[in-house]
Design a protein around this motif. Structure first.
Motif, PDB file in Angstrom:
ATOM      1  N   HIS A   1       6.955 -16.852 -33.469  1.00  0.00           N
ATOM      2  CA  HIS A   1       6.477 -15.483 -33.263  1.00  0.00           C
ATOM      3  C   HIS A   1       7.537 -14.490 -33.742  1.00  0.00           C
ATOM      4  CE1 HIS A   1       2.891 -16.605 -30.958  1.00  0.00           C
ATOM      5  NE2 HIS A   1       3.633 -17.563 -30.438  1.00  0.00           N
ATOM      6  N   SER A   2       7.104 -13.392 -34.317  1.00  0.00           N
ATOM      7  CA  SER A   2       8.044 -12.409 -34.859  1.00  0.00           C
ATOM      8  C   SER A   2       8.477 -11.411 -33.806  1.00  0.00           C
ATOM      9  CB  SER A   2       7.389 -11.669 -36.034  1.00  0.00           C
ATOM     10  OG  SER A   2       6.227 -11.004 -35.612  1.00  0.00           O
ATOM     11  N   GLY A   3       9.639 -10.807 -34.058  1.00  0.00           N
ATOM     12  CA  GLY A   3      10.132  -9.722 -33.217  1.00  0.00           C
ATOM     13  C   GLY A   3      10.589 -10.126 -31.833  1.00  0.00           C
TER      14      GLY A   3
ATOM     15  N   ARG B   1      18.920  -8.604 -32.814  1.00  0.00           N
ATOM     16  CA  ARG B   1      18.957  -8.757 -34.269  1.00  0.00           C
ATOM     17  C   ARG B   1      18.060  -7.720 -34.922  1.00  0.00           C
ATOM     18  NH1 ARG B   1      17.025 -14.425 -36.105  1.00  0.00           N
ATOM     19  NH2 ARG B   1      18.805 -15.008 -34.796  1.00  0.00           N
ATOM     20  N   GLN B   2      18.503  -7.209 -36.057  1.00  0.00           N
ATOM     21  CA  GLN B   2      17.712  -6.277 -36.842  1.00  0.00           C
ATOM     22  C   GLN B   2      17.367  -6.909 -38.191  1.00  0.00           C
ATOM     23  OE1 GLN B   2      16.430  -3.202 -36.036  1.00  0.00           O
ATOM     24  NE2 GLN B   2      17.119  -3.696 -33.964  1.00  0.00           N
ATOM     25  N   PRO B   3      16.146  -6.698 -38.679  1.00  0.00           N
ATOM     26  CA  PRO B   3      15.769  -7.296 -39.969  1.00  0.00           C
ATOM     27  C   PRO B   3      16.453  -6.589 -41.130  1.00  0.00           C
ATOM     28  CG  PRO B   3      14.024  -5.884 -39.183  1.00  0.00           C
ATOM     29  CD  PRO B   3      15.055  -5.930 -38.081  1.00  0.00           C
ATOM     30  N   ALA B   4      16.455  -7.248 -42.261  1.00  0.00           N
ATOM     31  CA  ALA B   4      17.004  -6.640 -43.463  1.00  0.00           C
ATOM     32  C   ALA B   4      16.102  -5.509 -43.939  1.00  0.00           C
ATOM     33  CB  ALA B   4      17.154  -7.697 -44.559  1.00  0.00           C
ATOM     34  N   SER B   5      16.606  -4.721 -44.863  1.00  0.00           N
ATOM     35  CA  SER B   5      15.811  -3.648 -45.449  1.00  0.00           C
ATOM     36  C   SER B   5      14.581  -4.234 -46.142  1.00  0.00           C
ATOM     37  CB  SER B   5      16.657  -2.889 -46.475  1.00  0.00           C
ATOM     38  OG  SER B   5      15.845  -2.123 -47.336  1.00  0.00           O
ATOM     39  N   PRO B   6      13.441  -3.535 -46.064  1.00  0.00           N
ATOM     40  CA  PRO B   6      12.250  -4.022 -46.772  1.00  0.00           C
ATOM     41  C   PRO B   6      12.488  -4.242 -48.260  1.00  0.00           C
ATOM     42  CG  PRO B   6      11.651  -2.290 -45.232  1.00  0.00           C
ATOM     43  CD  PRO B   6      13.142  -2.342 -45.243  1.00  0.00           C
ATOM     44  N   TRP B   7      13.318  -3.401 -48.868  1.00  0.00           N
ATOM     45  CA  TRP B   7      13.621  -3.573 -50.292  1.00  0.00           C
ATOM     46  C   TRP B   7      14.320  -4.913 -50.534  1.00  0.00           C
ATOM     47  CZ3 TRP B   7      11.602  -0.655 -53.985  1.00  0.00           C
ATOM     48  CH2 TRP B   7      11.140   0.620 -53.648  1.00  0.00           C
ATOM     49  N   ILE B   8      15.291  -5.232 -49.684  1.00  0.00           N
ATOM     50  CA  ILE B   8      16.015  -6.496 -49.836  1.00  0.00           C
ATOM     51  C   ILE B   8      15.080  -7.676 -49.610  1.00  0.00           C
ATOM     52  CG2 ILE B   8      17.853  -7.929 -48.838  1.00  0.00           C
ATOM     53  CD1 ILE B   8      19.407  -5.385 -48.296  1.00  0.00           C
TER      54      ILE B   8
ATOM     55  N   SER C   1      12.420 -12.444 -39.643  1.00  0.00           N
ATOM     56  CA  SER C   1      11.180 -12.076 -38.958  1.00  0.00           C
ATOM     57  C   SER C   1      11.287 -12.203 -37.441  1.00  0.00           C
ATOM     58  CB  SER C   1      10.013 -12.936 -39.454  1.00  0.00           C
ATOM     59  OG  SER C   1      10.202 -14.293 -39.103  1.00  0.00           O
ATOM     60  N   ALA C   2      12.278 -12.951 -36.954  1.00  0.00           N
ATOM     61  CA  ALA C   2      12.470 -13.080 -35.510  1.00  0.00           C
ATOM     62  C   ALA C   2      13.151 -11.850 -34.919  1.00  0.00           C
ATOM     63  CB  ALA C   2      13.282 -14.330 -35.191  1.00  0.00           C
ATOM     64  N   ALA C   3      13.647 -10.955 -35.781  1.00  0.00           N
ATOM     65  CA  ALA C   3      14.366  -9.776 -35.304  1.00  0.00           C
ATOM     66  C   ALA C   3      13.426  -8.814 -34.583  1.00  0.00           C
ATOM     67  CB  ALA C   3      15.044  -9.069 -36.475  1.00  0.00           C
ATOM     68  N   HIS C   4      13.981  -8.097 -33.613  1.00  0.00           N
ATOM     69  CA  HIS C   4      13.190  -7.199 -32.773  1.00  0.00           C
ATOM     70  C   HIS C   4      12.571  -6.061 -33.576  1.00  0.00           C
ATOM     71  CE1 HIS C   4      11.866  -5.089 -29.222  1.00  0.00           C
ATOM     72  NE2 HIS C   4      12.536  -4.012 -29.591  1.00  0.00           N
TER      73      HIS C   4
ATOM     74  N   ASP D   1       5.470  -3.899 -39.852  1.00  0.00           N
ATOM     75  CA  ASP D   1       4.500  -4.143 -40.916  1.00  0.00           C
ATOM     76  C   ASP D   1       5.087  -3.889 -42.300  1.00  0.00           C
ATOM     77  OD1 ASP D   1       2.550  -4.978 -39.238  1.00  0.00           O
ATOM     78  OD2 ASP D   1       1.282  -3.197 -39.405  1.00  0.00           O
ATOM     79  N   ILE D   2       6.005  -2.952 -42.416  1.00  0.00           N
ATOM     80  CA  ILE D   2       6.591  -2.678 -43.727  1.00  0.00           C
ATOM     81  C   ILE D   2       7.387  -3.874 -44.227  1.00  0.00           C
ATOM     82  CG2 ILE D   2       8.707  -1.646 -42.815  1.00  0.00           C
ATOM     83  CD1 ILE D   2       6.628  -0.511 -45.897  1.00  0.00           C
ATOM     84  N   HIS D   3       7.976  -4.648 -43.317  1.00  0.00           N
ATOM     85  CA  HIS D   3       8.677  -5.873 -43.706  1.00  0.00           C
ATOM     86  C   HIS D   3       7.680  -6.954 -44.125  1.00  0.00           C
ATOM     87  CE1 HIS D   3      11.521  -3.878 -40.833  1.00  0.00           C
ATOM     88  NE2 HIS D   3      12.353  -4.120 -41.846  1.00  0.00           N
TER      89      HIS D   3
END
Length: 352
Positions: A218-220, A225-232, A282-285, A289-291
């Motif tokens: 499950h995500s989030g 933890r924070q996800p990477a930038s959507p661009w990356i 994807s496990a980051a809090h 949707d943009i990711h």
């Protein structure tokens, strides 16, 4: 409060047929369009095969998603079910990974051992589980975000989808093994019973594992933890996808100059690395949707870019159709990205 809870639960178990019709048909169409049309596997001159592809790929993706939502499972279970669908295609339905490859330019013996085209199989396991199941499900749920958590099929819809799926499987089997292969001057092939049994056993094992790990993926969930930038994330998805298509390219190299175990090992490690990295972020809090959009868009762009390289020798009509379809696909993704971005901008506005 209790009445609201009961009503919500009833809605979850028995959704109204008209409420999810748009989402259902979107997924049915997106699964073959993303995997077959945008990748160039289905060309304009043979676009009629979209009908069985909607039944097999669309119906298969819908059934995989339905199981995941009814189990309240995560993306890992969806991936495993996608792998089971791929095994069904490669061993049971069209048998492309166990029959000698019929393509005129294919190196038939490279990577073939014990009656299995191992390099071809490895590529297809990744391609069909990701581009047929994961990405179309993700994109459909981005289009219909309010219906992401619910099952979409009632009992009658589930039965109808299963019937359409199996009918499509029969059509696909006949169309490929009895019609297309002879036209490619391939010798008749009768799969050994042991390979069919191993395919069925692998499917059962994958489905059972998907159920066992339903609480994982499950995500989030990780607040620290924070996800990477959507661009990356989009760039990483593009790189992983483009590199994956190098694997199938080796099948069509007359003299690859390396042992088959090297790309098999490298491809397996590459797939595990891609899964681990995407699962980590994807496990980051802060996963949003943009990711999800960035991952899907990057992977589809990588698929389209690599298919453009291999379009040499196509007819003019097929080339025109390919670029028209890809242009429409690109426009569709950009419009979806704009919609997701605007939706998140509204959600970030603090309420007064």
């Amino acid at each position: 409060m209790q009445t609201e809870s009961v009503a919500a639960n009833t809605s979850l178990q028995a959704p109204a047929p008209t409420r999810y019709r748009g989402a259902i048909w979107t997924l049915l169409i997106l699964a073959p369009v993303i995997s077959e049309v945008l990748s160039g596997s289905t060309r304009l001159s043979i676009l009629f095969v979209l009908i069985p592809e909607v039944m097999v790929w669309g119906g298969g993706a819908l059934l995989c998603r339905e199981l995941v939502r009814r189990w309240r499972a995560g993306t890992t279970s969806l991936l495993l079910l996608g792998l089971a669908l791929s095994v069904a295609e490669e061993f049971i339905i069209q048998q492309t990974s166990i029959a000698p490859l019929p393509f005129p330019s294919a190196n038939v013996d490279f990577g073939r051992y014990a009656g299995v085209n191992w390099i071809y199989l490895l590529f297809m396991l990744g391609f069909e589980s990701v581009w047929v199941v994961l990405i179309p499900v993700q994109v459909t749920e981005l289009i219909f975000p309010n219906r992401r958590q619910q099952p979409w099929l009632r009992k009658r819809g589930l039965i109808a989808t299963c019937i359409a799926f199996f009918v499509g499987c029969r059509i696909a089997w006949y169309g490929w093994t009895q019609q297309a292969r002879p036209r490619l001057h391939a010798a008749p092939y009768h799969p050994p019973a042991v390979l069919i049994f191993l395919g069925l056993a692998a499917m059962a094992a994958l489905i059972g594992t998907a159920w066992l790990v339903r609480g994982y993926g499950h995500s989030g969930q990780i607040e620290s933890r924070q996800p990477a930038s959507p661009w990356i994330l989009g760039i990483k998805a593009f790189v992983f996808a483009a590199a994956w298509f190098e694997l199938i390219g080796l099948v069509f190299v007359p003299h690859p100059g390396l042992a088959a175990w090297i790309p098999l090992t490298a491809g397996s490690i590459w797939a595990l690395l891609a899964f681990a990295i995407m699962r980590f972020w994807s496990a980051a809090h802060g996963w949003r949707d943009i990711h999800r959009f960035a991952l899907s868009f990057g992977a589809v762009l990588g698929c389209m870019a690599m298919s453009d390289i291999s379009a040499a020798g196509w007819t003019r009509v097929d080339l025109i159709g390919k670029f028209v379809f890809q242009f429409l696909g690109l426009v569709g993704f950009l419009l979806l990205g704009r919609k997701v971005w605007q939706r998140e901008a509204v959600d970030r506005v603090p309420s007064r």
